[in-house]
Write an enzyme that holds these catalytic residues in place. Structure first.
Site, PDB file in Angstrom:
ATOM      1  N   ASN A  12       8.542  -4.765   0.288  1.00 13.93           N
ATOM      2  CA  ASN A  12       8.039  -3.753   1.226  1.00 13.93           C
ATOM      3  C   ASN A  12       9.176  -3.253   2.132  1.00 13.93           C
ATOM      4  O   ASN A  12       8.929  -2.637   3.175  1.00 13.93           O
ATOM      5  CB  ASN A  12       6.899  -4.334   2.078  1.00 13.93           C
ATOM      6  CG  ASN A  12       5.564  -3.655   1.785  1.00 13.93           C
ATOM      7  OD1 ASN A  12       5.545  -2.554   1.249  1.00 13.93           O
ATOM      8  ND2 ASN A  12       4.481  -4.298   2.149  1.00 13.93           N
ATOM      9  N   ARG A  48      13.149   7.855  12.416  1.00  9.32           N
ATOM     10  CA  ARG A  48      12.134   7.141  13.206  1.00  9.32           C
ATOM     11  C   ARG A  48      12.562   6.822  14.638  1.00  9.32           C
ATOM     12  O   ARG A  48      11.741   6.518  15.483  1.00  9.32           O
ATOM     13  CB  ARG A  48      11.789   5.835  12.502  1.00  9.32           C
ATOM     14  CG  ARG A  48      11.245   5.996  11.093  1.00  9.32           C
ATOM     15  CD  ARG A  48      10.375   4.794  10.798  1.00  9.32           C
ATOM     16  NE  ARG A  48      10.368   4.413   9.408  1.00  9.32           N
ATOM     17  CZ  ARG A  48       9.812   3.290   8.956  1.00  9.32           C
ATOM     18  NH1 ARG A  48       9.266   2.444   9.813  1.00  9.32           N
ATOM     19  NH2 ARG A  48       9.814   3.003   7.686  1.00  9.32           N
ATOM     20  N   ARG A  66       2.016   1.403  11.621  1.00  9.07           N
ATOM     21  CA  ARG A  66       2.782   0.615  12.579  1.00  9.07           C
ATOM     22  C   ARG A  66       2.491   1.046  14.021  1.00  9.07           C
ATOM     23  O   ARG A  66       2.821   0.324  14.959  1.00  9.07           O
ATOM     24  CB  ARG A  66       4.282   0.717  12.268  1.00  9.07           C
ATOM     25  CG  ARG A  66       4.603   0.311  10.811  1.00  9.07           C
ATOM     26  CD  ARG A  66       5.951  -0.322  10.658  1.00  9.07           C
ATOM     27  NE  ARG A  66       6.032  -1.576  11.403  1.00  9.07           N
ATOM     28  CZ  ARG A  66       7.086  -2.379  11.420  1.00  9.07           C
ATOM     29  NH1 ARG A  66       8.144  -2.062  10.713  1.00  9.07           N
ATOM     30  NH2 ARG A  66       7.093  -3.492  12.135  1.00  9.07           N
ATOM     31  N   HIS A  78      16.051   2.382   8.799  1.00  9.37           N
ATOM     32  CA  HIS A  78      16.492   1.793  10.070  1.00  9.37           C
ATOM     33  C   HIS A  78      17.993   1.521   9.961  1.00  9.37           C
ATOM     34  O   HIS A  78      18.494   1.244   8.855  1.00  9.37           O
ATOM     35  CB  HIS A  78      15.799   0.444  10.334  1.00  9.37           C
ATOM     36  CG  HIS A  78      14.335   0.553  10.649  1.00  9.37           C
ATOM     37  ND1 HIS A  78      13.399  -0.286  10.106  1.00  9.37           N
ATOM     38  CD2 HIS A  78      13.654   1.384  11.480  1.00  9.37           C
ATOM     39  CE1 HIS A  78      12.193   0.016  10.576  1.00  9.37           C
ATOM     40  NE2 HIS A  78      12.325   1.034  11.406  1.00  9.37           N
ATOM     41  N   GLU A 111      11.821   2.280  17.375  1.00  2.19           N
ATOM     42  CA  GLU A 111      11.554   1.240  16.372  1.00  2.19           C
ATOM     43  C   GLU A 111      12.252  -0.068  16.731  1.00  2.19           C
ATOM     44  O   GLU A 111      12.470  -0.932  15.880  1.00  2.19           O
ATOM     45  CB  GLU A 111      11.948   1.741  14.977  1.00  2.19           C
ATOM     46  CG  GLU A 111      11.252   3.048  14.595  1.00  2.19           C
ATOM     47  CD  GLU A 111      10.079   2.916  13.607  1.00  2.19           C
ATOM     48  OE1 GLU A 111      10.054   1.965  12.814  1.00  2.19           O
ATOM     49  OE2 GLU A 111       9.183   3.796  13.637  1.00  2.19           O
ATOM     50  N   ALA A 157       0.813  -1.220   0.000  1.00  2.03           N
ATOM     51  CA  ALA A 157       0.000   0.000   0.000  1.00  2.03           C
ATOM     52  C   ALA A 157       0.847   1.272   0.000  1.00  2.03           C
ATOM     53  O   ALA A 157       0.303   2.368   0.029  1.00  2.03           O
ATOM     54  CB  ALA A 157      -0.937  -0.018   1.201  1.00  2.03           C
ATOM     55  N   GLY A 158       2.160   1.121  -0.028  1.00  2.00           N
ATOM     56  CA  GLY A 158       3.025   2.308  -0.088  1.00  2.00           C
ATOM     57  C   GLY A 158       2.902   3.203   1.134  1.00  2.00           C
ATOM     58  O   GLY A 158       2.842   4.423   1.028  1.00  2.00           O
ATOM     59  N   CYS A 217      15.116  -8.026   9.071  1.00  2.00           N
ATOM     60  CA  CYS A 217      13.890  -7.343   9.525  1.00  2.00           C
ATOM     61  C   CYS A 217      12.882  -8.356  10.037  1.00  2.00           C
ATOM     62  O   CYS A 217      12.086  -8.050  10.924  1.00  2.00           O
ATOM     63  CB  CYS A 217      13.219  -6.592   8.386  1.00  2.00           C
ATOM     64  SG  CYS A 217      14.224  -5.331   7.640  1.00  2.00           S
ATOM     65  N   ASN A 237      11.344  -4.952  14.591  1.00  5.37           N
ATOM     66  CA  ASN A 237      10.781  -3.704  15.110  1.00  5.37           C
ATOM     67  C   ASN A 237       9.822  -3.929  16.276  1.00  5.37           C
ATOM     68  O   ASN A 237       9.155  -2.997  16.730  1.00  5.37           O
ATOM     69  CB  ASN A 237      10.038  -2.952  14.004  1.00  5.37           C
ATOM     70  CG  ASN A 237      10.910  -2.671  12.806  1.00  5.37           C
ATOM     71  OD1 ASN A 237      10.651  -3.151  11.719  1.00  5.37           O
ATOM     72  ND2 ASN A 237      11.978  -1.913  13.009  1.00  5.37           N
TER      73      ASN A 237
HETATM   74  O1  SUG Z   1       8.561  -0.132   8.700  1.00 10.06           O
HETATM   75  N1  SUG Z   1       7.632  -1.652   5.661  1.00 10.06           N
HETATM   76  C1  SUG Z   1       8.357  -1.717   6.918  1.00 10.06           C
HETATM   77  C2  SUG Z   1       9.669  -2.451   6.735  1.00 10.06           C
HETATM   78  C3  SUG Z   1      10.349  -2.702   8.057  1.00 10.06           C
HETATM   79  C4  SUG Z   1      11.722  -3.253   7.913  1.00 10.06           C
HETATM   80  N2  SUG Z   1      12.301  -3.500   9.165  1.00 10.06           N
HETATM   81  C5  SUG Z   1      13.602  -3.341   9.495  1.00 10.06           C
HETATM   82  N3  SUG Z   1      14.422  -2.644   8.752  1.00 10.06           N
HETATM   83  N4  SUG Z   1      14.016  -3.850  10.589  1.00 10.06           N
HETATM   84  C6  SUG Z   1       8.603  -0.315   7.476  1.00 10.06           C
HETATM   85  O2  SUG Z   1       8.847   0.594   6.679  1.00 10.06           O
HETATM   86  C7  SUG Z   1       5.674  -1.156   4.282  1.00 10.06           C
HETATM   87  C8  SUG Z   1       4.177  -1.289   4.371  1.00 10.06           C
HETATM   88  C9  SUG Z   1       3.459  -0.839   3.142  1.00 10.06           C
HETATM   89  O3  SUG Z   1       3.911   0.068   2.439  1.00 10.06           O
HETATM   90  O4  SUG Z   1       2.369  -1.423   2.844  1.00 10.06           O
HETATM   91  C10 SUG Z   1       6.363  -1.262   5.645  1.00 10.06           C
HETATM   92  O5  SUG Z   1       5.751  -0.967   6.653  1.00 10.06           O
END
Ligand code: SUG
Length: 420
Positions: free
Chosen positions: A344, A196, A130, A232, A164, A20-21, A350, A102
């Site tokens: 994503n 974040r 989130r 992150h 996070e 969903a971006g 992650c 996270n």
């Molecule tokens: O928080 N993507 C997550 C990816 C998290 C990765 N985690 C670590 N690096 N530890 C975020 O950005 C995308 C959801 C969306 O666009 O539908 C998302 O939430």
């Protein structure tokens, strides 16, 4: 006698996985916005990664996906799933708890004043989709780590300080069961994308866990890295035991940080990947640092469990091949296919939360075995939607399918108490 070791707990990819971006500053999330997702394939990729890790002799656990769509969150916003604007509906549906790195920050027992393992659930308040994860995560961690003689599960750090979790935390130690140095990486706001992790959240976690001040380091993530899409720290650095493996441009004041680290932990082996060998952009595209850097059993040295995207990038792969040929600490490269999560912005690291403890102290329902993973894969194969496009999120048939799928999983894992 306790047998402390590292356990990787992976978030099982939930049936509502979609693109969903929603995450500004996460290049993959923005690039793939609106694409069709494949939740069944996604979850099976995650399960295959866990199987692989068990095959390497590593201890493995898992977490259940959270109940999505989050109906109480949506009603707290004065709307319903049917009436909500698409971005709110998508946020309620997000399967983002799959990225267990996270979920919380963990300080193993040897680091903490009271000799217990401390976990602080992350508030994830910067991204709306989130921000509503933490209550479900808190309940789950309290269930998995219910033994209060050995674990303390803290509620999140209060607003307005974004946290996070383990994605911005690294631990160096001579071996997992020894007291370690804990490194908290924070960002400063002001760039094109949100920072974040707030320094005040990191400091609060260190205090709540009872860490000794001379064994803690707070370090600023480089503004350049955040602006390039490293939302992150675990997108540009990873640590395991005595090794820190980081991109040259990961930290704002690299040399000061390295000096402090060497002073507090003289055994540190720092491997810095130079930008002229692997550019920041290649690092972020390939997610080479979002690897699980693990210690193999029986003196096998360390391995990097990396996304297959790292193998497909020539500059990255040739650097890595030279690295493992060099007889240093890192001896093996294990690419894994987690493309659905990668699209994503979530690589192998992650998807997992590292907890250093004795596996016997954990509620055994959360520990993986090949047989349990077979049973989970069967439920996924039968009930996870094959595909979801974001415009389908308004479809009530999909809603029923997603809710039923999670219930079947909870049932097979004996975790019905997490229902609702
Ligand atoms: O928080 N993507 C997550 C990816 C998290 C990765 N985690 C670590 N690096 N530890 C975020 O950005 C995308 C959801 C969306 O666009 O539908 C998302 O939430």
């Amino acid at each position: 006698m306790t047998m402390i070791q590292e356990i990787n707990f992976d978030g099982i990819i939930g049936p509502s996985h979609n693109y969903a971006g929603l995450s500004l500053g996460n290049i993959a999330s923005s690039t793939n916005a609106g694409e069709a997702s494949y939740p069944r394939e996604a979850a099976l990729q995650g399960i295959a990664k866990m199987r692989n890790n068990i095959g390497l002799g590593l201890a493995q656990g898992f977490f259940m996906p959270l109940d999505r769509p989050n109906m109480s969150w949506i009603s707290s916003l004065g709307t319903t799933l049917a009436d909500a604007e698409p971005h709110i509906r998508a946020a309620a549906y997000s399967a983002s708890s799959m990225w267990a790195a996270n979920a919380a920050t963990i300080s193993p027992a040897p680091d903490c004043k009271d000799g217990r393992c401390h976990l602080t659930v992350a508030n994830l308040q910067t991204m709306p989709h989130r921000s509503h994860e933490w209550p479900g995560t808190f309940t789950q961690l309290r269930t998995a780590f219910a033994n209060q003689d050995h674990f303390v599960v803290h509620t999140p750090v209060a607003s307005p300080f974004g946290d996070e979790g383990a994605a911005n935390h690294m631990r160096l130690c001579s071996s997992h069961e020894a007291a370690g140095i804990e490194i908290f990486v924070y960002g400063k706001t002001g760039g094109p994308f949100p920072a974040r992790q707030h320094i005040e959240a990191s400091k609060a976690v260190a205090r709540k866990h009872g860490l000794a001040t001379n064994r803690v380091i707070f370090v600023q993530q480089s503004e350049k890295a955040i602006a390039a899409g490293a939302f992150h720290n675990d997108v540009v650095a990873v640590a395991n035991e005595q090794v820190l493996f980081a991109h040259e441009e990961a930290f704002e004041h690299r040399e000061d940080f390295y000096a402090e680290l060497r002073e507090k932990f003289p055994q540190a082996e720092i491997i810095t990947v130079p930008a002229d060998k692997v550019s920041l952009n290649d690092a972020i595209k390939s997610y080479l640092f979002n690897a699980q850097l693990v210690t193999l059993p029986d003196g096998g040295g360390m391995a990097l469990i990396l996304p297959t995207e790292a193998k497909e990038n020539e500059a990255v792969w040739s650097y890595l091949e030279q690295l493992v040929a060099g007889n240093g600490a890192i001896r093996e490269l294990c690419p894994v296919d987690v493309r659905q999560s990668m699209a994503n912005g979530g690589g192998p690291a992650c998807l997992r939360l590292r907890i250093v403890t004795d596996p016997q102290l954990v509620d055994q329902r959360f520990m993986a075995t090949p047989e349990k993973l077979d049973a989970i894969a069967e439920v996924v194969g039968q009930y996870w939607p094959e595909t979801i496009s974001p415009d389908q999120l308004a479809d009530t048939g999909l809603l029923a399918n997603i809710q039923e799928a999670r219930q079947k999983l909870l049932k097979v894992c004996g975790l019905m108490e997490l229902d609702g």
